[in-house]
Enzyme design. Structure first.
Site, PDB file in Angstrom:
ATOM      1  CG  ASP A   1      -1.646   1.199   1.460  1.00 33.88           C
ATOM      2  OD1 ASP A   1      -2.231   1.656   0.471  1.00 33.88           O
ATOM      3  OD2 ASP A   1      -1.665   1.715   2.594  1.00 33.88           O
TER       4      ASP A   1
ATOM      5  CG  ASP B   1      -4.382  -1.435   3.175  1.00 35.24           C
ATOM      6  OD1 ASP B   1      -3.740  -0.443   2.846  1.00 35.24           O
ATOM      7  OD2 ASP B   1      -4.310  -1.946   4.310  1.00 35.24           O
TER       8      ASP B   1
END
Lengths: 245, 732
Positions: B400, B613
């Site tokens: 991420d 996420d």
């Protein structure tokens, strides 16, 4: 040509200057459990008797293993000569190492090597035995000390094996063990004899003696290889090969 | 484990691992009688007497030491029977020879009997416990074999004829005892390494009862108790500061290396260390529910979930015992047929000793626990043993961006205001609206930009504020209902069809090309006022070195960054790190990407900070959560890194690779060793004494090889790299 036992004794005596480095802490620890110098003397003696017992018993086993190997393999090669060759080489290398003639890199690595981890775990619980009151723990501590990894012990065990007799194997290691007795006793009694300088001098003598023993052993190997060797007789087979006895 | 059953698994009274097959009734914590997972643990517990009393240790050492000494004697007496060395080969007198033989046989019995009495009972108790629990194991077979050998020999001595096998009984007993003891100490050693966290917990805490502070055991602390915490104390449980000011070191639970100031109203985390100042705090959870307790539970539970190799070793070990028994019987009967019953018995015993699968079963868990303990010491917590094994196979690593590779704290680098001069109160309104948003960009704005210029004012003028998720905030006119103020991303402005002032539109274009993240503000009216703020994210200090370390892995994994940010921001990151970046992805698209790679046969690790996420992290083979801090349960991460150290990622991957290599090597040697040994034993070439010695050596090798720290081993190829990343970790 056999190795004179007095030579092994002297080798042990002189080499114990080296033992003081490793086992000195133990004998001093044993002294801590005593109330008087007499008590300490007794504890020191019991401890060393434990050590000598282990050495002698291991020597007997080594001697027997030598005789067993000879019975088994004497058709293929001269076992006694090969054992002498191995033991002699180890002794010579040890001697040269202590004299500072050869470098110690791999030997030191071998000593600190893979066996050190379990040894360390065992050693943590060993200390309590040494300081314990009463004589049985001291004797057991002596017995267990006999198993500590030590190149000189291994070299002399090789020597014991090369005698190819149970009794002479035991005698060889007993002589070696008794040789280490005085120096450890003196250290354990707290005498200042073992000053670093003095120890350094004795170490040099010890190295020469070990080298000498090694050379004699090698000469035995040489005579073994050149002459017809007479092996000792084994009456029956043993557990080590799981065959009938 | 057996948690899915009615009760929970009962921990071994020595090493705290679950006892196979033992399940406690729900509601009871432990069985009434202490249970042990193996003979080694039973013996070790007997030695330490649970409390490690020195006298008990000594007593057991004396017992074992004496047994060794007597067995040495026994060996020599037995050998003396096999060779005429002692009484000379020339001794022709048969009577004398018989007298010697008889003497040695009796001496053998005298040496062997105490050994059997000293070491026999603990093994017999362990075997009996196995029988009662319905799982008779190899211990039972060893006990039967050893006592049979002893009793047969004793009868032979009394009868004055027949062979004796005292040495078989004693040597087997000693080596089995030493081997199991060593294995149990190895297990305890690795368990303790993992319990470092638990060791830090205080045993007592100061609780204010009335006016006096009493020292009470931490378990007796209840909710709402007032705790007094002095410098150098560890906070026993989660609490809220009532009075006093102090600085705490929270590194152990959050990974934060700086001191954290605490004032009344602040939350204290259980397990953190008070460095300076004195506090009075109200407990908000008992110790068992506090942060540190949850961390400890997390680590403890992790070791109970076995990975692929551990399960494989377990299966093989379970299957090896019946096979060994069958082989042992077959070999025994075969040799008995060929030679005699006694020989058959000895061969059967050798086969059994060699096939006893203790070392095989222990090789994997010891290596995994050792690695997990090592990782825990640098603040990396594994959720289970399987994660460690899977991590070693990872070939795609997905990151991420925000908060993972970058600091997650954007810095204001560009700002432009238009039309503010004609409406002097607008600045205060902007500040007021911005302060209502919890978005990282808005927070960065209030912390840096406008706070210097304006104090937030005019909240009453703004009216009702609505949040549009992922877009921003809008305030509507209470009368007309039209949006009067907008604050958020350019997308929010597109949604409402708000035209940008030319000046702002131009700058937006430039900022977009620079890859900045943007916030826009709009105040409607006859003369609208607008503002643009551009933010840049900086890379973490250790991002570049971590990516470089990952590139050095063999085989090199594919590294890829997935971000929800716009393309220009992604491109900027791609250029600065020379890494593949996919931009403008929703959380679902990130998850889909992970699934596609898995469908292609890749093993995917997802590295993120875990909040936004979560779907991708849950889908990945291994989720690595950065900055997990005290909250380990919030996501599906198999690996939690305390603190924000991305450098820990290459470190754990290298650690897991090295561990798996070690496991494979251990298993290979254990099997190789066992199979060669079995062949020798079954063909009758190996006596039981030799078999016992060989198995002892195997235990020593497994314990020494598995519990060593990875990275300080000069033989390991990964030595330098793993030390490098450990060093980088220490500096990060």
């Amino acid at each position: 040509m056999t190795i004179p036992l007095y030579l092994v004794f002297i080798g042990g005596f002189l080499a114990s200057a080296h033992c003081v480095g490793m086992c000195g802490g133990f004998v001093i620890g044993i002294g801590l459990g005593a109330n008087s110098w007499r008590g300490n003397l007794l504890r020191q003696c019991i401890y060393s008797i434990g050590r000598v017992c282990t050495y002698s018993l291991l020597g007997a086993i080594a001697g027997f293993a030598g005789s067993w190997a000879e019975l088994r393999w004497h058709h293929f090669f001269d076992v006694q000569a090969v054992l002498s060759l191995v033991a002699g080489s180890v002794l010579v290398v040890q001697g040269l190492w202590h004299m500072g003639i050869i470098s110690s890199g791999w030997l030191a690595k071998l000593q600190k090597g893979p066996i050190s981890t379990p040894m360390c775990q065992a050693a943590r619980q060993f200390g309590s035995l040494l300081k314990a009151p009463g004589l049985p723990p001291v004797f057991v501590a002596g017995v267990l000390t006999g198993f500590l990894p030590c190149a000189l012990v291994y070299a002399n065990l090789g020597l014991a094996a090369s005698t190819s007799r149970l009794s002479t194997g035991a005698a060889t290691m007993a002589a070696f063990g008794l040789g280490t007795f005085p120096m450890l006793l003196v250290t354990g009694m707290g005498a200042g004899l073992a000053s670093p300088h003095f120890r350094g001098q004795v170490m040099k003598l010890a190295a020469v003696c070990v080298l000498f023993t090694g050379l004699i052993t090698l000469s035995r190997a040489y005579t073994g290889f050149t002459a017809e060797a007479v092996g000792s007789e084994i009456r029956a087979n043993c557990a080590a090969c799981a065959t009938e006895r | 484990m057996s948690k899915d059953r009615a009760g929970h698994a009962v921990p071994c009274a020595y090493c705290r691992l679950p006892v196979p097959g033992a399940v406690a009734e729900p509601g009871t914590d432990e069985a009434i009688e202490p249970l042990f997972c193996c003979y080694g643990c039973r013996l070790a517990a007997e030695i330490a007497q649970g409390t490690g009393e020195e006298a008990a240790v000594r007593w057991m050492l004396v017992r074992v030491g004496t047994a060794i000494f007597l067995t040495l004697n026994l060996m020599v007496f037995t050998m003396a029977l096999w060779t005429p060395d002692v009484y000379g080969p020339t001794m022709k007198d048969n009577k004398m020879e018989r007298a010697y033989e008889d003497l040695f046989r009796h001496l053998s019995l005298l040496s062997a009997a105490p050994v059997m009495l000293m070491l026999g009972p603990p093994l017999a108790r362990s075997a009996w416990a196995g029988v009662r629990a319905g799982r008779p194991g190899s211990d039972l077979l060893v006990v039967v074999g050893v006592w049979a050998a002893f009793l047969v020999s004793m009868l032979a001595v009394f009868r004055g004829e027949g062979p004796i096998y005292f040495e078989v009984a004693c040597v087997v007993l000693i080596f089995v005892t030493l081997g199991r003891w060593l294995e149990a100490s190895g297990k305890l050693h690795t368990q303790q390494a993992m319990d470092d966290l638990a060791q830090l917990m205080p045993e007592e805490a100061l609780v204010l009862r009335g006016a006096v502070a009493e020292s009470v055991p931490v378990d007796s602390i209840r909710r709402d108790d007032l705790l007094q915490i002095r410098p150098g104390d560890r906070v026993a449980c989660d609490a809220i500061v009532e009075s006093g000011e102090a600085a705490t070191d929270e590194q152990i639970v959050t990974g934060e290396s700086r001191l954290v100031p605490k004032a009344p109203g602040d939350k204290l985390l259980g397990g953190t260390l008070l460095v300076e100042g004195t506090l009075t705090a109200r407990a908000i959870a008992p110790v068992s529910e506090s942060t540190i307790a949850r961390l400890i539970d997390h680590v403890r539970n992790a070791r109970e979930i076995k990975g692929k190799y551990a399960r494989m070793a377990d299966r093989v070990a379970a299957w090896l015992l019946p096979v060994a028994l069958g082989l042992s019987l077959a070999a025994g009967i075969g040799h008995a047929w060929h030679r005699d019953a006694v020989h058959g018995f000895l061969v059967a015993m050798s086969v059994l000793l060699i096939a006893c699968p203790c070392a095989v079963g222990l090789a994997t868990p010891l290596a995994v626990w050792s690695a997990m303990g090592q990782a825990a010491r640098v603040g990396v917590l594994f959720g289970d043993g399987e994660a460690l094994e899977r991590l070693a196979e990872v070939d795609v690593i997905v990151f991420d961006k925000t908060g993972t590779l970058t600091t997650g704290r954007p810095a204001l680098v560009d700002s432009l205001r238009s039309g503010f001069r004609t409406r002097p109160d607008t600045g205060g309104i902007l500040a007021a609206i911005a302060s209502r948003s919890s978005h990282p960009l808005a927070r960065a704005l209030t912390e840096s930009g406008i706070a210097e210029i304006e104090a937030p004012t005019g909240l009453e003028e703004i009216g009702r504020i609505e949040t549009r998720p992922g877009r921003g905030l809008i305030a509507s006119d209470p009368v007309s209902g039209d949006p009067s103020f907008l604050f958020g991303s350019p997308a929010l402005f597109e949604d409402f069809g708000i035209a940008l002032l030319p000046e702002i539109a131009d700058r937006l274009e430039i900022a977009r090309n620079q890859g900045l993240s943007m916030l826009l503000f709009h105040a409607s009216g006859p003369q609208p006022a607008q503002a643009l703020f551009g933010f840049d994210e900086s890379l973490r200090n250790d991002t570049i070195s971590a990516i470089e370390s990952l590139r050095k892995l063999k085989p090199t994994p594919r590294l890829i960054v997935l971000t929800g940010d716009h393309a220009a921001a992604g491109e900027k990151l791609a250029n600065s790190l020379a890494i593949e970046v996919l931009s403008e992805l929703s959380p679902e698209a990130k998850q889909a990407f992970v699934r596609e790679r898995q469908a292609e046969g890749h093993v995917v690790a997802f590295v993120g900070e875990g909040y936004n996420d979560a779907p991708a992290m849950a889908s990945a083979d291994v989720g690595i959560a950065l900055g997990a801090g005290a909250d380990l349960t919030r996501d599906n991460a198999a690996v939690c890194i305390l603190g924000d150290r991305i450098a820990a990622v290459p470190y754990v991957i290298e650690l897991s690779k090295a561990t798996v290599r070690r496991i494979r090597r251990n298993l290979f040697w254990a099997f190789f060793y066992n199979i060669i040994g079995l062949l020798f034993a079954a063909s009758g070439l190996l006596s039981p004494t030799m078999a016992a010695a060989i198995m002892f050596v195997s235990s020593v090798a497994v314990v020494a090889g598995s519990s060593r720290t990875i990275g300080q081993d000069p033989v390991q190829e990964s030595h330098t790299t793993i030390t490098d990343s450990a060093g980088a970790l220490a500096h990060a």
